[in-house]
Design a protein around this motif. Structure first.
Motif, short mmCIF file in Angstrom:
data_model
loop_
_atom_site.label_atom_id
_atom_site.label_comp_id
_atom_site.label_asym_id
_atom_site.label_seq_id
_atom_site.Cartn_x
_atom_site.Cartn_y
_atom_site.Cartn_z
N UNK A 78 30.34 -11.60 44.09
CA UNK A 78 31.54 -10.78 43.96
C UNK A 78 31.48 -10.37 42.34
N UNK A 79 31.85 -9.32 42.04
CA UNK A 79 32.00 -8.61 40.74
C UNK A 79 33.30 -8.49 40.21
N UNK A 80 33.72 -8.60 39.10
CA UNK A 80 35.11 -8.43 38.64
C UNK A 80 34.75 -7.41 37.28
N UNK A 81 35.66 -6.40 37.24
CA UNK A 81 35.58 -5.58 36.15
C UNK A 81 35.28 -5.99 34.75
N UNK A 82 34.52 -5.75 34.02
CA UNK A 82 34.44 -6.11 32.74
C UNK A 82 35.20 -5.13 31.61
N UNK A 83 35.94 -5.63 31.05
CA UNK A 83 36.61 -4.59 29.86
C UNK A 83 36.38 -4.94 28.40
N UNK A 84 35.65 -4.23 27.68
CA UNK A 84 35.31 -4.27 26.20
C UNK A 84 36.26 -3.86 25.50
N UNK A 114 32.95 -13.50 21.28
CA UNK A 114 32.86 -14.41 22.42
C UNK A 114 32.96 -13.95 23.75
N UNK A 115 33.18 -14.53 24.72
CA UNK A 115 33.31 -14.11 26.17
C UNK A 115 34.85 -14.56 26.36
N UNK A 116 35.63 -13.65 27.11
CA UNK A 116 36.95 -13.74 27.50
C UNK A 116 36.94 -13.49 29.03
N UNK A 117 37.21 -14.33 30.03
CA UNK A 117 37.34 -14.29 31.37
C UNK A 117 38.77 -14.42 31.96
N UNK A 118 39.36 -13.38 32.72
CA UNK A 118 40.65 -13.55 33.20
C UNK A 118 40.46 -13.60 34.68
N UNK A 119 40.98 -14.70 35.43
CA UNK A 119 40.55 -14.88 36.77
C UNK A 119 41.89 -15.34 37.10
N UNK A 120 42.91 -14.73 38.29
CA UNK A 120 43.91 -15.54 38.75
C UNK A 120 44.94 -15.85 37.99
N UNK A 121 45.17 -15.10 36.88
CA UNK A 121 46.07 -15.48 35.94
C UNK A 121 45.76 -16.44 34.73
N UNK A 122 44.64 -16.89 34.79
CA UNK A 122 44.10 -17.78 33.94
C UNK A 122 43.16 -17.13 32.84
N UNK A 123 43.18 -17.15 31.63
CA UNK A 123 42.27 -16.68 30.71
C UNK A 123 41.33 -17.85 30.12
N UNK A 124 40.07 -17.65 29.99
CA UNK A 124 39.08 -18.56 29.77
C UNK A 124 38.26 -17.89 28.42
N UNK A 125 38.40 -18.59 27.47
CA UNK A 125 37.59 -17.86 26.28
C UNK A 125 36.41 -18.70 25.76
N UNK A 126 35.27 -18.38 25.71
CA UNK A 126 34.00 -18.86 25.43
C UNK A 126 33.68 -18.61 24.14
N UNK A 143 34.26 -20.27 39.78
CA UNK A 143 33.95 -19.79 41.06
C UNK A 143 34.40 -20.88 42.15
N UNK A 144 34.18 -22.11 41.74
CA UNK A 144 34.50 -23.08 42.80
C UNK A 144 36.25 -23.40 42.54
N UNK A 145 36.83 -22.86 42.00
CA UNK A 145 38.21 -22.92 42.09
C UNK A 145 38.88 -21.93 43.09
N UNK A 146 39.99 -22.31 43.72
CA UNK A 146 40.54 -21.62 44.88
C UNK A 146 41.10 -20.27 44.40
#
Length: 146
Positions: A78-84, A114-126, A143-146
């Protein structure tokens, strides 16, 4: 008088039946035909049994196709849109110190890429400099989280 065994004679009305012989007996449905039939079953209010019989299939066959399609789509990535987006520029406060006393901006105060991932209302910054193993672990955990 017939020479046939009377037990083999039909007692009631003769019903229609098909004789399936050899290779012509099993139909092969193309992927496009299957997709078209499955789309018909997904229309709101559609009855799988009616759609199946309209195409000369059993409902069990159509349900098997649906299950196989779900399993195949679950296996696809599954792919999510990436916004730069450009990093926000923070305005520095105006200093009134003389020019010869201004401190140079230290490298630690600069914002690291860095990398910022937003999924299901949660933002993760690497942060910048993260190893590929760390990035893979973070994405795998998402991916493993529901």
């Amino acid at each position: 008088m017939s020479r046939l065994d009377p037990r083999l004679e039909p007692t009631g009305a003769v019903r229609r039946f098909e004789v399936i012989d050899g290779a012509a007996g099993r139909r092969r449905w193309s992927a496009d035909d299957r997709a078209r039939i499955l789309e018909e079953t997904l229309v709101p209010g559609a009855v799988v049994s009616v759609v199946a019989r309209r195409h000369g299939l059993t409902p069990q066959q159509v349900f098997t196709w649906r299950r196989e399609a779900r399993q195949a789509s679950a296996a696809l990535p599954t792919f999510v849109p990436a916004v730069i987006a450009p990093e926000p520029v923070v305005a520095e406060p105006v200093r009134t110190k003389p020019a010869h006393r201004r401190a140079k901006r230290s490298p630690s105060r600069r914002r690291a890429a860095g990398i910022e991932v937003e999924a299901g209302g949660v933002t993760v910054r690497i942060g910048d400099g993260a190893s590929p193993a760390t990035i893979a672990a973070v994405i795998g955990a998402l991916k493993g989280s529901p």
